[in-house]
Design a protein around this motif. Sequence first.
Motif, short mmCIF file in Angstrom:
data_model
loop_
_atom_site.label_atom_id
_atom_site.label_comp_id
_atom_site.label_asym_id
_atom_site.label_seq_id
_atom_site.Cartn_x
_atom_site.Cartn_y
_atom_site.Cartn_z
N ALA A 105 0.81 -1.22 0.00
CA ALA A 105 0.00 0.00 0.00
C ALA A 105 0.84 1.26 0.00
O ALA A 105 0.30 2.36 -0.19
CB ALA A 105 -0.93 0.00 1.22
N PHE A 106 2.15 1.13 0.18
CA PHE A 106 3.00 2.30 0.34
C PHE A 106 4.04 2.39 -0.77
O PHE A 106 4.46 1.38 -1.34
CB PHE A 106 3.73 2.25 1.69
CG PHE A 106 2.85 1.93 2.86
CD1 PHE A 106 1.63 2.58 3.01
CD2 PHE A 106 3.22 0.99 3.79
CE1 PHE A 106 0.80 2.29 4.08
CE2 PHE A 106 2.40 0.68 4.87
CZ PHE A 106 1.19 1.34 5.01
N HIS A 107 4.49 3.62 -1.05
CA HIS A 107 5.66 3.79 -1.89
C HIS A 107 6.87 3.25 -1.13
O HIS A 107 6.91 3.26 0.10
CB HIS A 107 5.86 5.26 -2.24
CG HIS A 107 4.83 5.77 -3.22
ND1 HIS A 107 4.92 5.53 -4.57
CD2 HIS A 107 3.71 6.49 -3.03
CE1 HIS A 107 3.89 6.08 -5.19
NE2 HIS A 107 3.13 6.67 -4.28
N ARG A 108 7.87 2.79 -1.85
CA ARG A 108 9.00 2.12 -1.21
C ARG A 108 10.08 3.08 -0.72
O ARG A 108 10.99 2.66 0.00
CB ARG A 108 9.61 1.10 -2.18
CG ARG A 108 8.68 -0.06 -2.50
CD ARG A 108 8.23 -0.80 -1.24
NE ARG A 108 7.29 -1.86 -1.53
CZ ARG A 108 7.63 -3.13 -1.74
NH1 ARG A 108 8.92 -3.47 -1.68
NH2 ARG A 108 6.73 -4.03 -1.99
N VAL A 109 10.03 4.35 -1.11
CA VAL A 109 10.98 5.33 -0.61
C VAL A 109 10.25 6.34 0.26
O VAL A 109 9.22 6.90 -0.16
CB VAL A 109 11.71 6.05 -1.75
CG1 VAL A 109 12.61 7.18 -1.22
CG2 VAL A 109 12.55 5.06 -2.56
N GLY A 110 10.74 6.54 1.48
CA GLY A 110 10.14 7.50 2.40
C GLY A 110 11.21 8.38 2.99
O GLY A 110 12.34 8.42 2.51
#
Length: 263
Positions: A105-110
Amino acid sequence: MTTARLPLFPLNSVLFPGLVLPLNIFEERYRAMMRDLSKGADSGDSAPPADPSAASSDEDEPRRFVVVAIRDGREVAPTAPGMPDSTTLTERGPAAGFGPDPVQAFHRVGCVADAATIREREDGGFEVLATGTTRVRILSVDASGPYLTAEVEELPEEPGDDAGALAEGVLRAFRSYQKRLAGARERSLTTGAELPDEPSVVSYLVAAATVLDIPAKQRLLQAPDTATRLREELKLLRSETAVIRHLPSLPAVELTRAPTSPN
């Protein structure tokens, strides 16, 4: 490359290094996160301890968590920016609203955020003021605790070719964009302050201040180096400025506001 496990805070927005993030925390899983962080539970290399009373109370220690953008279409509730509204969710727990495999559900870079202030309100919620520090890649997400945690590795910021010259061009384009956005009244998001000249700082400031959708901001965050980010920003600024030129009634003041992100 070394990794760390940190609390994970998903948002419908992108945080960049050096930028300030105000948060209004009212959902229980994130209240638990802030209670642990305020007690110094973040050791920087492991998940928060099960017993919060065992955590350090040294307020000088970094109180770090990872802000990651939710992928388009994966939010369960219509609230934005911020987290899905827990009152609309049928499931419960740290991964509520993010499906059986939350990492998808999330982008892989934060971006790692350091909470400078964590203030608890009388209603049990929290007002948090954090600052983005470093980019990280999310390797895995753990939903076994009271809130999500992620194993992450730091992404180094390489300058790339001609970053200095590109930064100068981006600053010129940014000033033109700001002037158009504010109706040519010499008003800008950085009124009263000098713009930076360090290329990576320029790239993150412009990425945060330009009115773009989440996918575009995410692409800027995960650019392989500063020069690549600046080149993309130069194209975006020129394109956006051209659009604004044909939209004289654009409500610029509303677009340039930076509201507190609810969760």
